[in-house]
Design an enzyme around this catalytic site. Structure first.
Site, PDB file in Angstrom:
ATOM      1  N   LYS A  89       0.837  -1.207   0.000  1.00  0.00           N
ATOM      2  CA  LYS A  89       0.000   0.000   0.000  1.00  0.00           C
ATOM      3  C   LYS A  89       0.872   1.257   0.000  1.00  0.00           C
ATOM      4  O   LYS A  89       1.897   1.301   0.701  1.00  0.00           O
ATOM      5  CB  LYS A  89      -0.901  -0.022   1.242  1.00  0.00           C
ATOM      6  CG  LYS A  89      -1.915   1.123   1.305  1.00  0.00           C
ATOM      7  CD  LYS A  89      -2.782   0.991   2.571  1.00  0.00           C
ATOM      8  CE  LYS A  89      -3.836   2.091   2.673  1.00  0.00           C
ATOM      9  NZ  LYS A  89      -4.668   1.945   3.887  1.00  0.00           N
ATOM     10  N   SER A 164      -9.417   2.083   3.229  1.00  0.00           N
ATOM     11  CA  SER A 164      -8.548   2.817   2.346  1.00  0.00           C
ATOM     12  C   SER A 164      -7.558   1.970   1.551  1.00  0.00           C
ATOM     13  O   SER A 164      -6.917   2.477   0.651  1.00  0.00           O
ATOM     14  CB  SER A 164      -7.760   3.842   3.175  1.00  0.00           C
ATOM     15  OG  SER A 164      -6.937   3.181   4.108  1.00  0.00           O
ATOM     16  N   SER A 188      -9.735  -0.419   7.274  1.00  0.00           N
ATOM     17  CA  SER A 188      -9.155  -0.190   5.952  1.00  0.00           C
ATOM     18  C   SER A 188      -8.556  -1.407   5.269  1.00  0.00           C
ATOM     19  O   SER A 188      -8.268  -1.356   4.083  1.00  0.00           O
ATOM     20  CB  SER A 188      -8.100   0.922   6.023  1.00  0.00           C
ATOM     21  OG  SER A 188      -8.721   2.192   6.081  1.00  0.00           O
TER      22      SER A 188
END
Lengths: 470, 470
Positions: A89, A164, A188
């Protein structure tokens, strides 16, 4: 895996596990370099459609894969992740590789050191193939607000991935990578896993190093893996966790280091969580939980329910803690260069700035009080089941629901079932559940007590086995 | 002891140490009951003039003294505090004995359990004689705002004691008690000790139990003793601290439990603190520090200075942390019954409510950063010297200074030199220094590194010895 997808499982890793790949590498059937080259080709082909990657590191990945092959040839075997391509990420620092935080504030930011979790994966032999899309500064559960544009759900490209860690979920769900790291503050990793149809783990709070990970709310943030199978999630977590190598014994065998043998899913005590929030889950979400419970108990007694009003009571401390900490992290940027924020995140930051100090102090105290109460209520349960999300994936840019809906906004709905476990510090895993009316993934959130991640993997594996037999 | 006092040392314990009393009790020259009865008579005679007591417990004290005498007669000796009368600040819970917090919110509050520090003193044989006056909710360094009225400085009854442990300081300075407990958030033991001419200890942050102590700012609060000599302070601290019994060896002797022998004051490395705040100390305050430094070094090299800008930088985190935590503790009372607060404390609470959550988060981070920096700067110093307060005792109700003064208010001045050490978590002791132009006490603040309280006692004893020889 939920079917009927536009790009679900289309990539080279759809339906292939890390241990299968590891075996094929060791039998010389393939090599890390070959796998990596196929993965890079697929990433370049499908990545742009999903907008799941911010950076694809062709050069670094092929180099790392070549080294991995050389090491294995020389007899150095780093374990199941050796030579396996992974995604990271884009809020997690990678040495020499662009790391944008999904923000125009960091559009040219190239870290000079790896985050500790990246070091852990590299030490396990993993090949860092790409940086995955993130909601701007990880500050949102939709992944449709980011300097690199919205991530797209592999099952329907017009829908959100959730966030996210949207890019990580999309890449894994499309079969472009067998494993990707995300981060989880209020959901997330779990929310995008649920919306995209993969597994997503939130480990026990504060259990993994956060050094090199751009924070959102440090007392709530934790890194977690997204992958397509329980075994792959377990492999990833054991590589990341300082204690992760302690419990790798197969079921029923004695651990060589004198630890007790691993338990079976049938030995765990389950409970279905009920509270005001769970009453608001869609019929499909509630069905998924019931299906999972039935799969775990089969012919034994039905799973009891446990009433946890603390889950409802966590919503406010979550908002207060996350807001105060997020604005503390961003206040200088808000003052110096507000124009570099997306308007939605900037508005949320302005709102976050208005939380009072005394409210934050009380929220931290509430967090401890609620955690203690929940631990007392769970004297007779090991593993809890509840929805991960109460709705299926909303459309990209959707910011409201039809009037009859029980939720004010996709953001409220998406975080409603997950953020409490962040406040409480319990580990939780979103696991796909097959079958749905609208052709979109559904899931169950499996929750264990602090530091009991291995129970989650056992339950997820039992669910997979049961669903495969259907 | 600074002379020229109206009621300074007037009571039965003026000039008498705890160990002298303990020896006289054991030689049957006197008894705990006799000492207690004398103390009660003096408390009733002089207490009202000083307004230093909220409650005098004639019945409980004489009962406890009788038990203490019986125990000694039966061969049970609890150590130097056995049978010694002590005072307890009225924010510290005493079982069955009114505990008002200096507030009309608690005017009838009788706890049903002792605070842990009270239990520790009772276990050491101490006789709880009285509850001492406190600034309302310990929320102020002046002790002239309290539900029980202003405490009065024994040296001039029209002057402040300083606070918030004003009653404890006045009672000890007047010789009404050999020992009293206070609490210190930003200077609440050290400031009244300095203004009244006794010793006052702030132990290492979080080192003593706070159970049963009404909080002001839990991350900064700590209980500490006030007494007239270094030895008495050491006796008290060793009774209160879970680790306090570890280092009672006399100087130069080997500890029977194999610990290294206690060090001499001459073996410690001293430094004088300089920063922007210390530049604002009165000539008299600065002189007291120089006198103390000279007394400690005698014919050796002069004490070096250490520049600590972090002391100045602590003022803002102190304000932010203390405000947010104080309002979190009081917000329900402010909403429910604001009329029960004094107007000054209520106004300060309203101001405290306006600190933002993100400011509090940053202040906690600053606290850790500043502490780490100070520890690095102090590589070559063990003990620091600086003023406890930059002014002598202001008048009761005084809220401003003449225009040429460097301080906006008595509150600002009184906390200016002490609150930084609260933020940093270092132990600090205010020690009287003889001689002054205006006939009022002056003092030096002696600071050690965390958990090095014993160094403070060694330094204070060396100062006493040196000053007595003058």
């Amino acid at each position: 895996m939920t079917g009927g997808a536009a790009l679900g499982g289309v990539g080279p890793f759809g339906g292939t596990t890390i241990s299968t790949l590891a075996a094929r590498i060791r039998s010389r059937e393939t090599s890390s370099l070959e796998i990596t080259e196929v993965a890079l080709a697929a990433a370049h082909k499908y990545g742009p459609m999903l907008n799941c990657f911010v950076t694809i590191d062709d050069h670094g990945a092929t180099q790392a894969a070549a080294v991995a092959d050389e090491e294995l040839a020389a007899g150095l075997d780093r374990g199941p992740l050796h030579g396996i391509p992974v995604g990271i990420k884009d809020v997690i620092a990678t040495n020499g590789l662009l790391t944008t935080m999904g923000s125009r504030h960091f559009s040219d930011h190239v870290p000079t050191a790896d985050a500790d979790v990246v070091t852990a994966l590299r030490s396990a032999g993993a090949v860092i193939l790409a940086k995955t899309q993130t909601h701007e500064f990880a500050y949102g559960p939709t992944s449709d607000r980011s300097a690199s544009g919205p991530a797209r759900n592999p099952h329907r490209l017009g829908l959100m991935t959730g966030g996210s860690s949207g890019g990580s979920a999309a890449a894994v769900a499309a079969g472009l990578l067998p494993l990707a790291l995300g981060t989880d503050t209020g959901g997330s990793t779990r929310v995008p896993a649920a919306l995209c149809g993969t597994l997503g783990l939130r480990p026990t709070g504060q259990s993994l190093s956060s050094r090199g990970v751009f924070p959102l709310s440090p007392t709530l943030d934790v890194v977690g893996p997204l992958a397509a199978t329980a075994e792959d999630i377990a492999i990833a977590w054991r590589s990341l966790s300082p204690s992760g190598g302690l419990f790798p014994a197969a079921e029923g065998t004695e651990d060589p280091r004198g630890l007790p043998a691993a338990i079976h899913a049938g030995e765990l005590r389950y409970a279905l969580v009920t509270c005001a929030l769970t009453e608001r889950a869609s019929a499909d979400s509630a069905d998924a939980v019931r299906i999972a419970a039935a799969a775990l108990t089969r012919d034994r007694a039905p799973v009891p329910t446990v009433f946890l009003p603390e889950i409802d009571a966590c919503a406010d401390p979550y908002r207060v803690i996350q807001s105060a900490e997020a604005y503390a992290l961003h206040h200088e940027r808000v003052e110096r260069a507000p124009e570099l924020f997306g308007s939605e995140v900037l508005e949320r930051l302005h709102e976050a700035s208005r939380v009072a100090g005394w409210e934050y102090v009380l929220a931290l105290a509430d967090k401890e009080r609620l955690r203690a109460r929940v631990l007392v209520r769970l004297r007779t349960a090991d593993v809890l089941l509840m929805p991960t999300v109460p709705v299926s994936a909303p459309a990209i840019d959707q910011r409201s629901f039809p009037p009859e809906t029980l939720w004010n906004s996709p953001r409220e709905a998406l975080l409603s079932m997950t953020s409490a476990w962040s406040v409480l510090g319990f580990p939780a895993l979103s696991v796909p559940v097959p079958g749905t009316g609208d052709g979109l993934p559904r899931s169950v959130q499996v929750i264990a007590k602090p530091d009991q991640e291995e129970q989650l993997f056992i339950v997820a594996a039992a669910l997979e086995e049961s669903f495969t037999a259907l």
